[in-house]
Write a protein that holds these residues in place. Structure first.
Motif, PDB file in Angstrom:
ATOM      1  N   ALA A 187       0.843  -1.206   0.000  1.00  0.00           N
ATOM      2  CA  ALA A 187       0.000   0.000   0.000  1.00  0.00           C
ATOM      3  C   ALA A 187       0.873   1.248   0.000  1.00  0.00           C
ATOM      4  O   ALA A 187       0.588   2.218  -0.724  1.00  0.00           O
ATOM      5  CB  ALA A 187      -0.931  -0.011   1.205  1.00  0.00           C
ATOM      6  N   TYR A 188       1.941   1.250   0.799  1.00  0.00           N
ATOM      7  CA  TYR A 188       2.808   2.426   0.812  1.00  0.00           C
ATOM      8  C   TYR A 188       3.607   2.542  -0.480  1.00  0.00           C
ATOM      9  O   TYR A 188       3.835   3.646  -0.979  1.00  0.00           O
ATOM     10  CB  TYR A 188       3.753   2.408   2.016  1.00  0.00           C
ATOM     11  N   ALA A 189       4.013   1.412  -1.052  1.00  0.00           N
ATOM     12  CA  ALA A 189       4.678   1.457  -2.356  1.00  0.00           C
ATOM     13  C   ALA A 189       3.773   2.114  -3.391  1.00  0.00           C
ATOM     14  O   ALA A 189       4.223   2.951  -4.198  1.00  0.00           O
ATOM     15  CB  ALA A 189       5.064   0.048  -2.806  1.00  0.00           C
ATOM     16  N   ALA A 190       2.492   1.761  -3.367  1.00  0.00           N
ATOM     17  CA  ALA A 190       1.537   2.365  -4.306  1.00  0.00           C
ATOM     18  C   ALA A 190       1.369   3.854  -4.041  1.00  0.00           C
ATOM     19  O   ALA A 190       1.209   4.655  -4.978  1.00  0.00           O
ATOM     20  CB  ALA A 190       0.194   1.642  -4.207  1.00  0.00           C
ATOM     21  N   THR A 191       1.408   4.248  -2.760  1.00  0.00           N
ATOM     22  CA  THR A 191       1.313   5.674  -2.425  1.00  0.00           C
ATOM     23  C   THR A 191       2.487   6.443  -3.026  1.00  0.00           C
ATOM     24  O   THR A 191       2.297   7.498  -3.653  1.00  0.00           O
ATOM     25  CB  THR A 191       1.283   5.859  -0.903  1.00  0.00           C
ATOM     26  N   LEU A 192       3.687   5.938  -2.840  1.00  0.00           N
ATOM     27  CA  LEU A 192       4.863   6.616  -3.394  1.00  0.00           C
ATOM     28  C   LEU A 192       4.822   6.632  -4.913  1.00  0.00           C
ATOM     29  O   LEU A 192       5.146   7.655  -5.555  1.00  0.00           O
ATOM     30  CB  LEU A 192       6.140   5.924  -2.909  1.00  0.00           C
ATOM     31  N   GLU A 193       4.457   5.509  -5.514  1.00  0.00           N
ATOM     32  CA  GLU A 193       4.385   5.449  -6.982  1.00  0.00           C
ATOM     33  C   GLU A 193       3.360   6.447  -7.513  1.00  0.00           C
ATOM     34  O   GLU A 193       3.592   7.115  -8.531  1.00  0.00           O
ATOM     35  CB  GLU A 193       4.033   4.035  -7.421  1.00  0.00           C
ATOM     36  N   ARG A 194       2.245   6.593  -6.824  1.00  0.00           N
ATOM     37  CA  ARG A 194       1.226   7.544  -7.284  1.00  0.00           C
ATOM     38  C   ARG A 194       1.714   8.980  -7.135  1.00  0.00           C
ATOM     39  O   ARG A 194       1.398   9.834  -7.988  1.00  0.00           O
ATOM     40  CB  ARG A 194      -0.078   7.324  -6.507  1.00  0.00           C
ATOM     41  N   LEU A 195       2.488   9.279  -6.078  1.00  0.00           N
ATOM     42  CA  LEU A 195       3.067  10.619  -5.978  1.00  0.00           C
ATOM     43  C   LEU A 195       3.947  10.909  -7.176  1.00  0.00           C
ATOM     44  O   LEU A 195       3.929  12.022  -7.738  1.00  0.00           O
ATOM     45  CB  LEU A 195       3.886  10.745  -4.693  1.00  0.00           C
TER      46      LEU A 195
END
Length: 585
Positions: A187-195
Motif C-alpha cells: 500500500a505504501y509502495a503504491a502511495t509513493l508510486e502515485r506521488l
C-alpha cells in the motif's frame, strides 16, 4: 592506535551516515548517480520510512539543517507539522483530558516530513523524483528484511492492534504473530508510486513534477484519505476512543518552510541548531555554561557531574522559555553574561529542583505537572530509552556530505507504526507529536491551532571560520542534545576522532519534565553506561545523583559526517542499536 568499534571512514567523493544500513547505502547510490547531498538525504529519508517503521514514518515530521557549497549560511528546513485548526485546549478539556494523549488520532499534528523532503528536492536537489524514490518504492513493494526490534515493537502492541486497531493488525501481524523476515508494504509502495506519476503528469520539468507531487500529497489523494480516516474514533493512551482532528484542509494549509538557524560560537566553531520552537538551543546553552566554567574532563566524576548539572539548567530554561511563537529571549539565553550567571548555580552536589533563569529580569513560568517515574504504555511518546537503558525505539537520523561540499543533517521521526492506527489505503499512520503541547494557557509550549509543538528533534550543523565542516545528530527524544553535547565536547573540544567520540561512554539526566506523555520526570535522575568506571559512578551517588547504570552500549545512536581541513571527507556511525552505518568513498 585507539580501538574503535569500526573505522572512521575517509574519502573524497561523498559520505553518508544514518541509523540504518539500507538508508545509508541508498543515499550513496544517489551520490553515485550524480546526485548531491540533498538528493541523497531525501532518498535516505524515504527509505527510513520503510525500513525503520517503528522509529519514523511518512505521517511524521523532519527538521533538517543544510549548507550548500555556494552559500555557507546554515538554513533550517522545517518539516514539523502544526496543530490542526480544531486542536484547541478547550476541545481536549471538553473530553476530560489534562494531557494530550501520547498515541491515537487525537495526538496527531499535520504530517510534515514528506512535504519537507519534496521541498528540499525542489529547492536544492538535482535529480528527478522517480530516481530519488526508487529505492524506497523497491523496498516497500518487493520487501526488505525487518530488523528484530520491529517485531518486538509490534509484539508489545499486538493486543491493542487486534482489539482496537484492526487496520494496523492487518498490516503488521502475520498469522496472528508480529511480522518478521522479508516484509512488504505494498500500500505504501503504491502511495509513493502515485506521488511520482501524479507529479510526472503535471509536466516534464523537474520542478513542476515536484510541485505536482506536493499537491497530490497536500491537496489530493493523500489528504483525502487522511481526512476520511482521521474522523474515525480509535482507542488512544487515555484509555478511551477519540476521533482525530487533522483534516484535508489542514494538509492543504501547511507547507514545509525554510528559516534561519540559531547559532553559538564555541571553541573556534559555530554550532547551528533549529530555533527555540525545538529543543536545539538547549545544546547551545549547555555549551555556553560549560564555556563559562572552563575545561571539563569527561573521564572524571567531576566532569560527568558538571555536564549533567549544566544540562539540567539548560533544560529548565527549555521548559520555561521555548515554544513556537513564544517571545523567547534567545540572545540573552545564549549571552556570556547569562551563561556565567547560570554557571554559578552548579555546586558540588546534584540539584533536584527545576531552576529556570530570569533572562532580562523576566519571571519564568513552568507547567504544573511533570513529576514522578516514567509510565505510560508502548504506544506513547517517542519511546526512546527506559530507566534501565533498554532501547524501546525512538527516531532516525541521516547526515550527508558530497564532493562539492554540500552538507545536510536531518532527524526524521514520528508516525511510528505503534503511534496511531494504519490508514489502510496509504500504508502508514499519523504521528503523535501533539503530545508535546501543554493543555495549560500561558506557557510557551501551550497548545494552539497552527502552532508547532516544541519538538525534541534536533539536527546539528557545525562551521569553522564560516565554512560548514560537519553534520551530526542522534535519535533519543529528550536525550538527543545531551548525547550530542558529549560528542561535541569530545570531538571538537578534546580532539577525539569521529568514531572515537561516537563510541565513548554516554550519560544523560532525567531531571526535568519529559516531552512525552505522561510528561514524567525524575528529579536528580542520572542514567549512565556501565562502561563508565565504577569509582566514578560511586562518586556520583555520593554527590546525590539518583544513578541508574544502563547496559554498556545502550545510550545514543549518533551519526556524523565531516569535511576535514585538507578536503578529505569523513564519516562515523554508532554501533549502539546495531543498525547504523556510515558508507562512503
Amino acid at each position: 592506535m585507539t580501538f574503535t568499534t569500526r573505522p572512521t571512514l575517509r574519502g573524497t567523493f561523498g559520505m553518508v551516515s544514518s541509523t540504518h544500513w539500507l538508508a545509508s547505502q541508498s543515499a550513496m547510490r544517489i551520490l553515485e548517480l550524480g546526485g548531491n547531498a540533498f538528493d541523497a538525504g531525501a532518498a535516505a529519508g524515504f527509505v527510513l520510512h520503510v525500513v525503520e517503521p517503528h522509529l519514523n514514518g511518512p505521517g511524521g515530521e523532519v527538521p533538517a539543517i543544510i549548507a550548500t557549497a555556494d552559500d555557507p549560511a546554515p538554513r533550517v528546513l522545517c518539516g514539523q507539522g502544526v496543530a490542526p485548526a480544531g486542536a484547541t485546549i478547550e476541545h481536549y478539556r471538553s473530553l476530560g483530558l489534562t494531557l494530550v494523549p501520547g498515541s491515537g488520532p487525537l495526538a496527531a499534528t499535520v504530517p510534515g516530513a514528506v512535504d519537507a523532503w519534496l521541498l528540499l528536492l525542489r529547492d536544492r536537489g538535482t535529480l528527478p523524483l522517480r530516481v530519488v524514490l526508487e529505492p524506497a518504492i523497491e523496498y516497500a513493494r518487493n520487501g526488505h528484511p525487518l530488523v528484530p526490534r520491529v517485531a518486538e515493537t509490534i509484539g508489545t502492541v499486538q493486543q491493542l492492534f487486534e482489539e482496537h486497531w484492526p487496520t494496523s493488525a492487518a498490516l503488521w501481524l502475520q498469522d496472528g504473530r508480529p511480522a518478521t523476515g522479508r516484509f512488504r508494504n505494498e500500500a505504501y509502495a503504491a502511495t509513493l508510486e502515485r506521488l511520482v506519476t501524479e507529479g510526472e503528469a503535471a509536466g516534464t520539468d523537474r520542478l513542476v513534477q515536484l510541485e505536482g507531487a506536493r499537491k497530490a500529497w497536500r491537496e489530493g489523494f493523500v489528504a483525502e484519505a487522511i481526512d476520511k480516516f482521521s474522523r474515525l474514533p480509535h482507542r488512544d493512551s487515555s484509555g478511551a476512543a477519540h476521533a482525530g482532528l487533522v483534516t484535508g484542509a489542514d494538509l492543504a494549509a501547511f507547507e514545509a518552510s525554510w528559516e534561519d538557524a540559531a547559532a553559538y560560537d564555541w571553541n573556534g566553531y559555530t554550532v547551528a541548531k533549529t530555533g527555540p520552537w525545538g529543543q536545539g538551543p538547549a545544546l547551545l546553552q549547555s555549551l555556553a555554561v560549560l564555556a563559562a566554567l572552563g575545561d571539563v574532563d569527561l573521564d572524571s566524576a567531576d566532569g560527568v557531574h558538571t555536564t549533567v548539572e549544566a544540562m539540567k539548567l539548560s533544560y529548565a530554561d527549555r521548559e520555561a522559555w521555548y515554544g513556537d511563537g513564544a517571545d523567547v529571549p534567545l540572545d540573552t539565553l545564549l549571552s556570556p553574561a547569562y551563561a556565567a550567571e547560570r554557571a554559578k548555580l552548579i555546586g558540588s552536589d546534584a540539584a533536584f529542583d527545576l531552576r529556570p533563569g530570569r533572562p532580562d529580569g523576566r519571571e519564568p513560568r513552568l507547567p504544573s505537572v511533570g513529576t514522578g517515574k516514567e509510565s505510560g504504555d508502548a504506544t506513547t511518546g517517542e519511546p526512546t530509552v527506559s530507566a534501565t537503558g533498554v532501547t524501546r525505539g525512538d527516531t532516525c537520523h541521516v547526515d550527508v556530505v558530497d564532493r562539492w561540499g554540500n552538507l545536510i543533517s536531518a532527524t526524521p521521526s514520528g508516525g511510528w507504526l505503534q503511534s496511531s492506527p494504519t490508514i489502510p489505503e496509504l500504508g502508514f499512520c499519523l504521528g503523535s507529536r501533539a503530545q508535546m503541547f501543554w493543555l495549560e494557557d500561558g506557557l510557551p509550549a501551550s497548545l494552539a491551532p497552527g502552532k508547532r509543538p516544541r519538538t525534541t528533534l534536533t539536527p546539528t550543523l557545525v562551521l569553522r571560520d564560516g565554512e560548514p565542516v560537519m553534520a551530526c545528530g542522534s535519535p533519543g527524544g529528550d536525550q538527543q542534545d545531551q548525547w550530542q553535547l558529549l560528542f561535541l565536547l569530545r570531538h571538537l573540544g578534546a580532539g577525539l576522532d569521529l568514531q572515537e567520540a561516537v563510541d565513548a561512554p554516554a550519560w544523560h539526566t532525567t531531571g526535568f519534565p519529559s516531552s512525552f506523555y505522561p510528561r514524567a520526570s525524575e528529579p536528580g535522575g542520572l542514567v549512565i553506561e556501565s562502561r563508565v568506571a565504577k569509582h566514578i559512578r560511586d562518586e556520583l551517588v555520593r554527590r546525590g545523583h539518583v544513578v541508574t547504570t544502563s547496559d554498556p552500549w545502550s545510550l545514543g545512536r549518533l551519526c556524523a559526517v565531516r569535511k576535514e581541513p585538507d578536503g578529505i571527507l569523513a564519516a562515523a556511525a554508532n554501533p549502539r542499536g546495531m543498525q547504523g552505518y556510515a558508507v562512503g568513498r
